[in-house]
Design a protein around this motif. Structure first.
Motif, short mmCIF file in Angstrom:
data_model
loop_
_atom_site.label_atom_id
_atom_site.label_comp_id
_atom_site.label_asym_id
_atom_site.label_seq_id
_atom_site.Cartn_x
_atom_site.Cartn_y
_atom_site.Cartn_z
N ILE A 67 0.83 -1.21 0.00
CA ILE A 67 0.00 0.00 0.00
C ILE A 67 0.86 1.25 0.00
CG2 ILE A 67 -1.67 1.33 1.37
CD1 ILE A 67 -2.81 -1.36 2.32
N SER A 68 1.92 1.24 0.79
CA SER A 68 2.79 2.43 0.87
C SER A 68 3.50 2.71 -0.44
CB SER A 68 3.81 2.25 1.99
OG SER A 68 4.66 1.15 1.71
N PHE A 69 3.79 1.65 -1.22
CA PHE A 69 4.50 1.84 -2.48
C PHE A 69 3.55 2.01 -3.66
CE2 PHE A 69 8.12 -0.65 -0.43
CZ PHE A 69 8.86 0.49 -0.19
N SER A 70 2.27 1.93 -3.42
CA SER A 70 1.30 2.02 -4.52
C SER A 70 0.73 3.43 -4.69
CB SER A 70 0.14 1.04 -4.29
OG SER A 70 0.62 -0.28 -4.21
N ILE A 71 1.21 4.38 -3.91
CA ILE A 71 0.64 5.74 -3.97
C ILE A 71 1.31 6.60 -5.03
CG2 ILE A 71 -0.02 5.67 -1.53
CD1 ILE A 71 2.50 7.26 -0.89
N SER A 72 2.35 6.07 -5.68
CA SER A 72 3.07 6.87 -6.67
C SER A 72 3.09 6.12 -8.00
CB SER A 72 4.50 7.15 -6.19
OG SER A 72 5.25 7.76 -7.22
N SER A 73 2.95 6.89 -9.08
CA SER A 73 3.00 6.30 -10.42
C SER A 73 4.42 6.03 -10.87
CB SER A 73 2.32 7.23 -11.42
OG SER A 73 2.99 8.49 -11.46
N HIS A 74 5.42 6.46 -10.08
CA HIS A 74 6.83 6.25 -10.43
C HIS A 74 7.38 4.97 -9.80
CE1 HIS A 74 6.88 10.20 -12.24
NE2 HIS A 74 6.46 10.74 -11.09
N MET A 75 6.51 4.22 -9.14
CA MET A 75 6.95 2.99 -8.50
C MET A 75 6.23 1.79 -9.11
SD MET A 75 7.10 4.06 -4.46
CE MET A 75 8.05 5.47 -3.91
N ALA A 76 6.96 0.71 -9.29
CA ALA A 76 6.39 -0.53 -9.83
C ALA A 76 6.69 -1.67 -8.88
CB ALA A 76 6.97 -0.84 -11.21
N ILE A 77 5.70 -2.52 -8.71
CA ILE A 77 5.85 -3.69 -7.84
C ILE A 77 5.87 -4.94 -8.72
CG2 ILE A 77 4.83 -5.05 -5.98
CD1 ILE A 77 3.57 -2.51 -4.91
N VAL A 78 6.89 -5.74 -8.58
CA VAL A 78 7.05 -6.98 -9.33
C VAL A 78 6.90 -8.15 -8.36
CG1 VAL A 78 8.57 -8.40 -10.73
CG2 VAL A 78 8.57 -5.92 -11.03
N VAL A 79 5.91 -8.99 -8.61
CA VAL A 79 5.68 -10.19 -7.81
C VAL A 79 6.01 -11.39 -8.68
CG1 VAL A 79 4.04 -11.49 -6.42
CG2 VAL A 79 3.86 -9.00 -6.54
N SER A 80 6.96 -12.22 -8.26
CA SER A 80 7.40 -13.35 -9.08
C SER A 80 7.47 -14.61 -8.23
CB SER A 80 8.77 -13.08 -9.72
OG SER A 80 9.77 -13.00 -8.72
N ASP A 81 7.21 -15.72 -8.88
CA ASP A 81 7.31 -17.02 -8.22
C ASP A 81 7.48 -18.09 -9.29
OD1 ASP A 81 7.48 -18.85 -6.24
OD2 ASP A 81 5.33 -18.97 -5.83
N ALA A 82 8.00 -19.23 -8.90
CA ALA A 82 8.22 -20.33 -9.83
C ALA A 82 8.18 -21.65 -9.07
CB ALA A 82 9.56 -20.18 -10.55
N SER A 83 7.81 -22.70 -9.78
CA SER A 83 7.77 -24.02 -9.17
C SER A 83 7.94 -25.07 -10.26
CB SER A 83 6.44 -24.25 -8.43
OG SER A 83 5.36 -24.22 -9.34
N ILE A 84 8.32 -26.28 -9.85
CA ILE A 84 8.49 -27.40 -10.77
C ILE A 84 7.69 -28.59 -10.25
CG2 ILE A 84 10.12 -29.02 -11.79
CD1 ILE A 84 12.24 -26.92 -11.69
N LYS A 85 6.87 -29.16 -11.13
CA LYS A 85 6.10 -30.35 -10.79
C LYS A 85 6.07 -31.27 -11.99
CE LYS A 85 1.66 -31.84 -8.86
NZ LYS A 85 0.32 -31.41 -8.40
N ASN A 86 6.43 -32.51 -11.75
CA ASN A 86 6.49 -33.51 -12.83
C ASN A 86 7.40 -33.05 -13.97
OD1 ASN A 86 4.67 -35.16 -11.43
ND2 ASN A 86 2.90 -34.15 -12.38
N ASN A 87 8.54 -32.45 -13.61
CA ASN A 87 9.56 -31.98 -14.57
C ASN A 87 9.06 -30.84 -15.46
OD1 ASN A 87 11.53 -33.82 -13.70
ND2 ASN A 87 10.71 -35.42 -15.03
N ILE A 88 7.92 -30.24 -15.11
CA ILE A 88 7.40 -29.09 -15.87
C ILE A 88 7.47 -27.87 -14.96
CG2 ILE A 88 5.42 -28.10 -17.06
CD1 ILE A 88 4.47 -30.90 -17.69
N ALA A 89 8.19 -26.86 -15.41
CA ALA A 89 8.38 -25.63 -14.63
C ALA A 89 7.32 -24.60 -15.02
CB ALA A 89 9.78 -25.06 -14.86
N THR A 90 6.78 -23.95 -14.01
CA THR A 90 5.80 -22.88 -14.22
C THR A 90 6.30 -21.65 -13.47
OG1 THR A 90 3.99 -24.47 -14.34
CG2 THR A 90 3.42 -22.17 -13.95
#
Length: 587
Positions: free
Chosen positions: A500-523
């Motif tokens: 919330i504190s970082f969402s008040i400005s248009s000069h800031m971007a939030i990057v949410v990333s995650d990854a996992s592997i199941k049955n040899n297939i990465a997502t």
């Protein structure tokens, strides 16, 4: 800061030395039958490691280390010594020459290094005076106390050696010895003694090639005499009892070489044996590595048998952990120095038979199956490739490594395009007919690379320690680690408040990333938010990749997308892989 001040704090100079007796000794009446284990200050060791990394980069980049000097340095190993030595022997055989070796060992090399001479060498190499002053202070007023079981002796000064156990010890000793090697090489050239040098830390080799062993012995005798006189000026000496001589000849008859008499120089009368052990390698005079292969493959089989105490099909560690143990503990033993005996058109039936036996025994233990189970099925379940293909993979990587080595590395010099008189054993010094007759890992690398080397320098200024993004722009990066002691609700509330504190400005971007592997297939998923609104949502899939690769790709993809947006001055990355977040700042 310490280098700028030319000072090394006294509390980093105090350490303990624990005395441990070497096993399987009949008597313990000499100090050489004991191991002195040095316990250093942990923070001091970390600082020394940083200094050593930068010092080694500077020393290697400016070509202060002799090209024949191996060991104790990055990108150099015992395998390089074995590969270079076997190539020199094979290149001599195609010229109908016998290769003669004289191996020597410097007596307590690290203990008797002259601190004043080391400081002068640093000054001669045009180091900054502050660096010279720092090492002059680093080497003196060091204190230790010896410990034996429960006994502890008083503390006293030990103003000798370069700090056993210190991260700076290998590079300082290599730099010290390099001066001696340059002088020795110059003296041998002046005396017109055609002897080649290879040095691994304090173990040195004189290599002479002639059609007559008597001529080689005379050249080795003269070289040994020159070395003794130089070592005396450096305050060092040779341990004559460890000096050995050996000859390599491919004749079909019995080889009975004459002894090498070093008694006029204070040494022994050296009679060559049928087997020579050096740096863990076992040589015979025809370069047939049967004893060497037997030793390490039997050692690997014994290790597999011992690992059975860690578990079976009903108790102990699980199959995944067993497989990791096999890959990281058994295979390195079985394949140590494989470059010496695994090359093009070499008979491999015997070593491959033993390697398959090792792999089968390991597979039965890992999976906990019956001994009558089919081998190919076990390999398929474990995900292990056949041993021959595994060796081909290791050989290909080793050949590609040869192309990426430094220009002053002995392996790179032996396969370089432009032959030099200082390296008479270079492949390009051979005729086309001789090249076709030479065997070994090095000629395979040469044929595969075909004289084309990648335009990549490991000594580029961008690779200089301290020149990475995180070092240059360290004020631009902030890492907020989660407190694992708190529960999930508290941690979720912290993330909400930060978002919330970082969402008040248009000069800031939030990057949410995650990854996992199941049955040899990465997502992998990467979302970008600006003004608390989802701007980009991406999902990628991949196969045959590791979790490290997908986590890194997810973070970098999100950063690239956010960076391409206009007027973005700050990027916040939310990820559960802090290690990969650190890696992105090191490129």
């Amino acid at each position: 800061m310490y280098i700028n001040l030319g000072h090394w704090p006294s509390h980093f100079k105090r350490f303990s030395t624990v005395i441990i007796p070497k096993p399987n000794k009949q008597v313990y009446d000499s100090p050489k039958f004991f191991w002195p284990i040095v316990l250093l200050n942990t923070l001091g060791k970390l600082i020394e490691k940083v200094i050593a990394d930068r010092l080694q980069f500077h020393v290697v980049k400016n070509d202060f280390i002799h090209s024949s000097q191996l060991g104790g340095l990055k990108f150099k190993s015992t395998s390089d010594v074995g590969v270079a030595l076997t190539h020199i022997i094979h290149s001599g055989w195609v010229k109908n020459r016998t290769t003669s070796i004289l191996a020597s060992d410097i007596t307590q090399f690290f203990l008797f290094l002259n601190h004043h001479l080391l400081t002068l060498s640093l000054e001669k190499a045009d180091f900054d005076p502050r660096v010279t002053s720092f090492f002059a202070d680093f080497l003196v007023q060091r204190k230790t106390n010896y410990r034996w079981n429960e006994f502890s002796f008083p503390t006293y000064e030990v103003n000798v050696e370069v700090g056993q156990g210190s991260a700076l010890s290998p590079i300082l000793s290599a730099f010290y010895l390099s001066s001696l090697l340059y002088i020795l090489e110059k003296c041998l050239k002046t005396l017109n003694i055609p002897v080649f040098l290879i040095s691994f830390v304090d173990d040195g080799l004189f290599i002479s090639q002639n059609k007559s062993i008597d001529i080689s012995n005379s050249q080795l005798f003269c070289s040994y005499n020159v070395l003794l006189s130089l070592l005396k000026k450096f305050g060092l000496s040779i341990e004559h009892s460890k000096t050995e001589t050996f000859h390599f000849n491919r004749s079909h008859g019995t080889l009975n070489p004459p002894p090498l008499d070093l008694s006029p120089l204070g040494g022994l009368i050296l009679c060559p044996t049928s087997i020579w052990k050096y740096l863990g390698f076992i040589f015979n005079w025809k370069l047939a590595f049967h004893q060497y292969i037997d030793f390490y493959l039997n050692k690997a089989i014994s290790t597999v048998k011992c690992m059975k105490i860690l578990g079976n099909s009903t108790w102990g560690i699980d199959p995944i952990q067993k497989c990791l143990l096999y890959r990281y503990c058994i295979l390195p033993i079985a394949s140590y120095g494989f470059q010496l005996w695994f090359y093009n058109k070499v008979p491999l039936s015997y070593p491959l038979k033993i390697l398959r036996k090792i792999q089968r025994r390991a597979a039965i233990w890992i999976l906990g199956v019956f001994r009558t189970s089919p081998t190919e099925g076990l390999k398929a379940i474990m995900g292990l490739i056949p041993t021959k293909l595994h060796l081909h993979k290791l050989a290909s990587r080793s050949q590609l490594r040869s192309a990426a080595l430094l220009n002053n590395h002995i392996i790179k010099t032996l396969i370089e395009d432009v032959p030099t008189k200082s390296f008479p054993h270079s492949i390009n010094m051979l005729t086309d007919r001789q090249k076709n007759s030479v065997k070994g890992h090095l000629i395979d690398s040469y044929n595969k690379l075909n004289g084309i080397f990648p335009l990549f320098s490991q000594l580029d200024s961008e690779l200089n320690p301290g020149s990475r993004i995180i070092n240059i722009f360290q004020d631009w990066f902030v890492f907020n680690l989660a407190n694992k002691a708190k529960n999930d609700s508290v941690h979720s509330q912290q993330l909400d408040d930060m978002t919330i504190s970082f969402s008040i400005s248009s000069h800031m971007a939030i990057v949410v990333s995650d990854a996992s592997i199941k049955n040899n297939i990465a997502t992998l998923v990467s979302h970008i938010y600006i003004w608390d609104k989802p701007l980009i949502k991406t999902v990628h899939h991949a196969v045959y990749v590791t979790s490290t690769e997908v986590e890194l790709f997810a973070i970098r993809y999100g950063l690239n997308q956010a960076y391409n947006k206009e007027d973005i001055s700050k990027i916040i990355v939310i990820t559960d892989s802090i290690h990969m977040a650190n890696v992105t700042t090191l490129s």
